[in-house]
Design an enzyme around this catalytic site. Structure first.
Site, short mmCIF file in Angstrom:
data_model
loop_
_atom_site.label_atom_id
_atom_site.label_comp_id
_atom_site.label_asym_id
_atom_site.label_seq_id
_atom_site.Cartn_x
_atom_site.Cartn_y
_atom_site.Cartn_z
N ASP A 106 0.81 -1.22 0.00
CA ASP A 106 0.00 0.00 0.00
C ASP A 106 0.84 1.27 0.00
O ASP A 106 2.06 1.22 0.13
CB ASP A 106 -0.96 0.01 1.20
CG ASP A 106 -0.31 -0.54 2.47
OD1 ASP A 106 0.90 -0.32 2.67
OD2 ASP A 106 -1.01 -1.18 3.27
N ASP A 152 -7.50 -4.57 14.51
CA ASP A 152 -8.87 -4.89 14.12
C ASP A 152 -8.92 -6.00 13.08
O ASP A 152 -9.95 -6.25 12.45
CB ASP A 152 -9.60 -3.66 13.60
CG ASP A 152 -8.93 -3.02 12.39
OD1 ASP A 152 -7.90 -3.57 11.92
OD2 ASP A 152 -9.41 -1.98 11.91
N HIS A 167 -7.20 -6.22 10.20
CA HIS A 167 -7.05 -5.88 8.78
C HIS A 167 -5.67 -6.24 8.26
O HIS A 167 -4.70 -6.27 9.00
CB HIS A 167 -7.36 -4.40 8.53
CG HIS A 167 -6.28 -3.46 8.99
ND1 HIS A 167 -6.34 -2.77 10.18
CD2 HIS A 167 -5.12 -3.07 8.40
CE1 HIS A 167 -5.27 -2.01 10.32
NE2 HIS A 167 -4.52 -2.17 9.25
N GLU A 221 -9.62 -2.74 5.65
CA GLU A 221 -10.19 -2.59 6.98
C GLU A 221 -11.50 -3.37 7.12
O GLU A 221 -12.01 -3.91 6.13
CB GLU A 221 -10.39 -1.10 7.26
CG GLU A 221 -9.06 -0.35 7.26
CD GLU A 221 -9.21 1.15 7.33
OE1 GLU A 221 -10.14 1.68 6.69
OE2 GLU A 221 -8.40 1.78 8.02
#
Length: 277
Positions: free
Chosen positions: A82, A151, A153, A158
């Site tokens: 990313d 979380d 991801h 996400e």
């Protein structure tokens, strides 16, 4: 899915780095379908790479292995997961800068073999499409190495991201911006609100996936990944459907796993290879 449970972050980082180096060197088990690389006449080894704090230990170990002459990156092609939108690659917070400062400039990789998404591209959608095409042109990713958010991801996929998603423009949640604010003077509003990211489907297309998880803060997500069902609210859970997925973790990250789950994975890994430290 394999779950490798080691004592601490340093131990997990050494294990992961050694595994990656072995794959690059072509030291795969007999009958393994992962392509060999790293020697004359072999196809380049295509490696997916992450940013963030989780991979730093692995990068340090890989640099040390390179300096010791135990692995070469001369025939490795990399694709990063990313990049932020709107940050020039020379800025300290860019993932371009992160990769070159912490890893790429310390190994013998050809600059032309490095692929990182361009968050300053005039046409972001086209940038993402071309990135997927570049992966395909290289024959696909042999091993995708990554980390995991608290979380659950992977990359910037996400909670709620499609498990079939491809490289795309992604709006970042405030939770993610708060988590990454430490790189922006501790101010979440300075963190870009958008990023380019490979999709869950992009990661799942890799021949192997290796995820490093450490710390108590990741324990809940690790439980969802290993003991929960496949769920787009925990994108890491997609690894349950991958034929060659490995999660390497420290003991702290197993804090919410059942005792029987930990015992099971320790037992089966003990049959394959020494657990090490």
């Amino acid at each position: 899915m394999r779950l490798i449970i080691l004592r601490d972050y340093d131990s997990a980082s050494r294990w992961a780095a050694g595994y990656i180096a072995d794959r690059i060197n072509g030291l795969t088990p007999a009958g393994d379908s992962v392509p060999e690389a790293g020697s004359s006449g072999k196809k380049p080894f295509v490696l997916g790479l992450p940013t963030g704090s989780s991979p730093l230990g692995v990068y340090r170990e890989l640099i040390a292995l390179r300096q010791a002459g135990k692995v070469s990156f001369a025939r490795v092609i990399t694709f990063n997961m990313d990049e932020y939108v709107g940050i020039d690659e020379d800025q300290p917070q860019s993932y371009h800068r992160f990769m070159w400062d912490n890893f790429l400039s310390h190994i013998d990789i050809d600059r032309k073999s490095v692929h990182i998404l361009n968050g300053m591209a005039e046409d972001l959608v086209e940038e993402c499409r071309a990135y997927e095409e570049a992966v395909t042109a290289c024959g696909g990713i042999d091993l995708f190495f990554g980390g995991m958010g608290a979380d659950g991801h992977i990359a910037f996929n996400e909670p709620g991201s499609s498990l079939r998603s491809r490289t795309r423009v992604k709006t970042l949640t405030m939770d993610t911006r708060i988590a990454n604010a430490r790189f922006f003077g501790g101010i979440p509003d300075r963190v870009p609100s958008m990023a380019l990211t490979v999709g869950v489907g992009t990661v799942m297309d890799a021949r192997e996936v290796l995820i490093l998880v450490s710390g108590y803060s990741k324990a809940r997500a690790l439980r969802a990944a290993v003991e929960g069902g496949v769920n787009h609210m925990w994108t890491i859970s997609c690894l349950q459907m991958h034929p060659r997925a490995i999660i390497v973790c420290d003991q702290a990250a197993t804090d919410e796993l059942k005792v029987g789950t930990v015992r099971y994975f320790r037992d089966i890994e003990g049959l394959r290879e020494p657990m090490g430290s």
